[in-house]
Design an enzyme around this catalytic site. Sequence first.
Site, PDB file in Angstrom:
ATOM      1  N   GLY A  53     114.804 -56.625  45.504  1.00  0.00           N
ATOM      2  CA  GLY A  53     113.394 -56.550  45.854  1.00  0.00           C
ATOM      3  C   GLY A  53     112.722 -57.901  45.790  1.00  0.00           C
ATOM      4  N   THR A  54     112.772 -58.645  46.863  1.00  0.00           N
ATOM      5  CA  THR A  54     112.200 -59.987  46.910  1.00  0.00           C
ATOM      6  C   THR A  54     111.520 -60.185  48.255  1.00  0.00           C
ATOM      7  OG1 THR A  54     114.070 -60.766  45.576  1.00  0.00           O
ATOM      8  CG2 THR A  54     112.740 -62.452  46.647  1.00  0.00           C
ATOM      9  N   THR A  55     110.451 -60.996  48.260  1.00  0.00           N
ATOM     10  CA  THR A  55     109.842 -61.364  49.532  1.00  0.00           C
ATOM     11  C   THR A  55     109.376 -62.808  49.445  1.00  0.00           C
ATOM     12  OG1 THR A  55     108.321 -60.615  51.269  1.00  0.00           O
ATOM     13  CG2 THR A  55     107.476 -60.666  49.016  1.00  0.00           C
TER      14      THR A  55
END
Length: 521
Positions: A341-343
Site C-alpha cells: 500500500g504505497t502511493t
Amino acid sequence: MGGAIAAGHRLTAEAGAEILAEGGNAVDACIAAGFASWVAESTLTGPGGGGFMLVHRARDRTTRLLDFYVAIPGLGLGEEGIADMESVDVVYSPESTQVFRIGAASCAVPGAPAGLEAAHRAYGSTPWARLIEPALALARDGIEVTPEQAYLHGILDVLLRHTDEGRAIFEQDGGGLVAGDRLVMEDLAGTLETLSESGAADLYRGKIARAIVGHLQEQGGAITPRDLAEYRTIRRRPVQVGYLGHEFDSNPPPSSGGVLIGYGLLLLEALGARGEPGSAESLAALVEVMREQSRARDSRFGRDLYRGGLAKRLHAAGSVREGLERMRARAPASEAPSPTGTTHISVVDEQGNAAALTVSTGSGSGVIVPGTGIHLNNMLGEFDLGPEGGNPRPGLRLTSMMAPTVVVEDGRPRLVVGSAGSSRLQGAIVQVVVNVVRHGLPVEEAISAPRIHAEDGRVQCEGGSDPAAVDQLESLGYEVVRWQKRNLYFGGVSAVEMLPDGTLAAAGDPRRGGHGIVVSA
C-alpha cells in the site's frame, strides 16, 4: 507554465493542480494532493501511515529530505500483553501471492500527519486549512470507485473488511466495493476537520491520540501515549550520485531505496549503453543490476543503514567495480516481501521548486480506529523493514524501500519521480530514469513502457514486452515469467519532467489509474 503534478489518481492530482493554479508552491500542492490521496487512494495511504518528502528549492538549488516514516512503538510500555499478529494471504494475480501479518500488534507509530505539517511549516506558502479543503470535500461527498481502485479493493478486501469499522466504510450490499460504487468517509472527514482547525497536535497529543492508543491497547497493540507525543519529523540530507551528467537525489539511510537505486544507476553508467529500450541487451543489463542490488543487501547492509557510511561504501568506485565483476557470475537472487500500500506524488511549480512525496500504510493492518476513519499501518508485520540483527528499540525509524527522487541537471529539476510497488518500486524508478535520461523518452512513454523485475532467480516480464527480446533473454539462460498484460505488480510511478526549454510534462502510471496535469500560468 504554472507548474505540473503527477499522482496515483486523477482526484489526487486535481487537488494539487488546484493549489498550483492559485499560486501555491510545489510543497503546497504536494500537501494538498497528499491529503486528497487519503480519500482517493484510501487502500494505499492515509493518516495511519508514514512516508518521506523530498524538496528541491530553486532559489538556492538545495535538496532536503523530510523523514516522517513510521517508528517502532513501546515507549513507556508497561506490563500490557501484546497480541499475536494475524496472517492473511493477499493474492495479486495467479503469478503472485504474498503473506501479510496484520492486527493491532502490527501497527507502528504513524508519521504522515506530522510530516505534512512539518513540510508546510518549513516550505509552505498557502494557508494550512486551504490545503485540506479538497480532501475534506472528497471525504464528505464521496468518490466513485474507479476500475483501478476496484482492483485494489478486490486484492485487499480481506484487510479492508476485517473489522466492523472496516465493513462500515468498505462494504456495500454485503460485499466489497466494486467499480462504480460510491465511497464516503464521514469519520475521516471529521479527522480532517480537526487537522484543519488545530493541526496535527490532536493526532499526537489530544483526543484522537487517546482514541488511537485506547483502541490499540484493547486489541493488544503496543503504541503508547509517549510514542505519539514524542514523535518528530526528521530532516535529512539526501543520498546523491552522478548519472550521465545529472545529479540523482533520493531518500538516504536508514531507508534502503535511494542507496540501492543510486548503486544501480552507477552500475548502469559503468556498463555503458546496452541497446535500445526493451531490447534483449538492455533487459539483460537491468536484470543483472537488479540482482547485484539484491546481493548488496548482505549481512553488513542492514547494520550499516543505521550506523552510517553505507552510501559512501556502496557508491565508491571500488564497490562499483566489484559489483560489475559479480554481475558476470549471474548468481540467483531473492528478496523478502514488502509493503503493497504505497502511493507517490511529484510536483514542480512555476519557480522551479520541486517536491516528491511517497507515503504508505503497508498493506494496512485491518485496524480502523473507531470514530476517526484512520486505518493504521501494519509495518511491524512486514518481514524486511526492521533493523537487521536487531534491536527493535522504541522510537527507532523502520527502514523503507520508498525513494522520492529528484534528478537535477544544471541546478534544475530534470525529473521528479517516485513509485509504489514494494520491492518492485526501486526497479520501476531505475527504468523510468534510464528511459528519460539515457534514452530521451517523453515521461509518459517512459512510464508506460513495459517493465521487468528480477527476484527469486526469475525474471518477471510485463505484458507488452517485445516477444523476440524476451525469447532472446530466455536463450541467454534466464528463467523468464511472461505476464499477459500490464499489471500494478510492476510499480506505480508518478513523474514530472522539465524539458530543456523549461516546459513541463507530467504523467501518472496507467497501471494504477495515475494522472498527470500541467497547469497554465
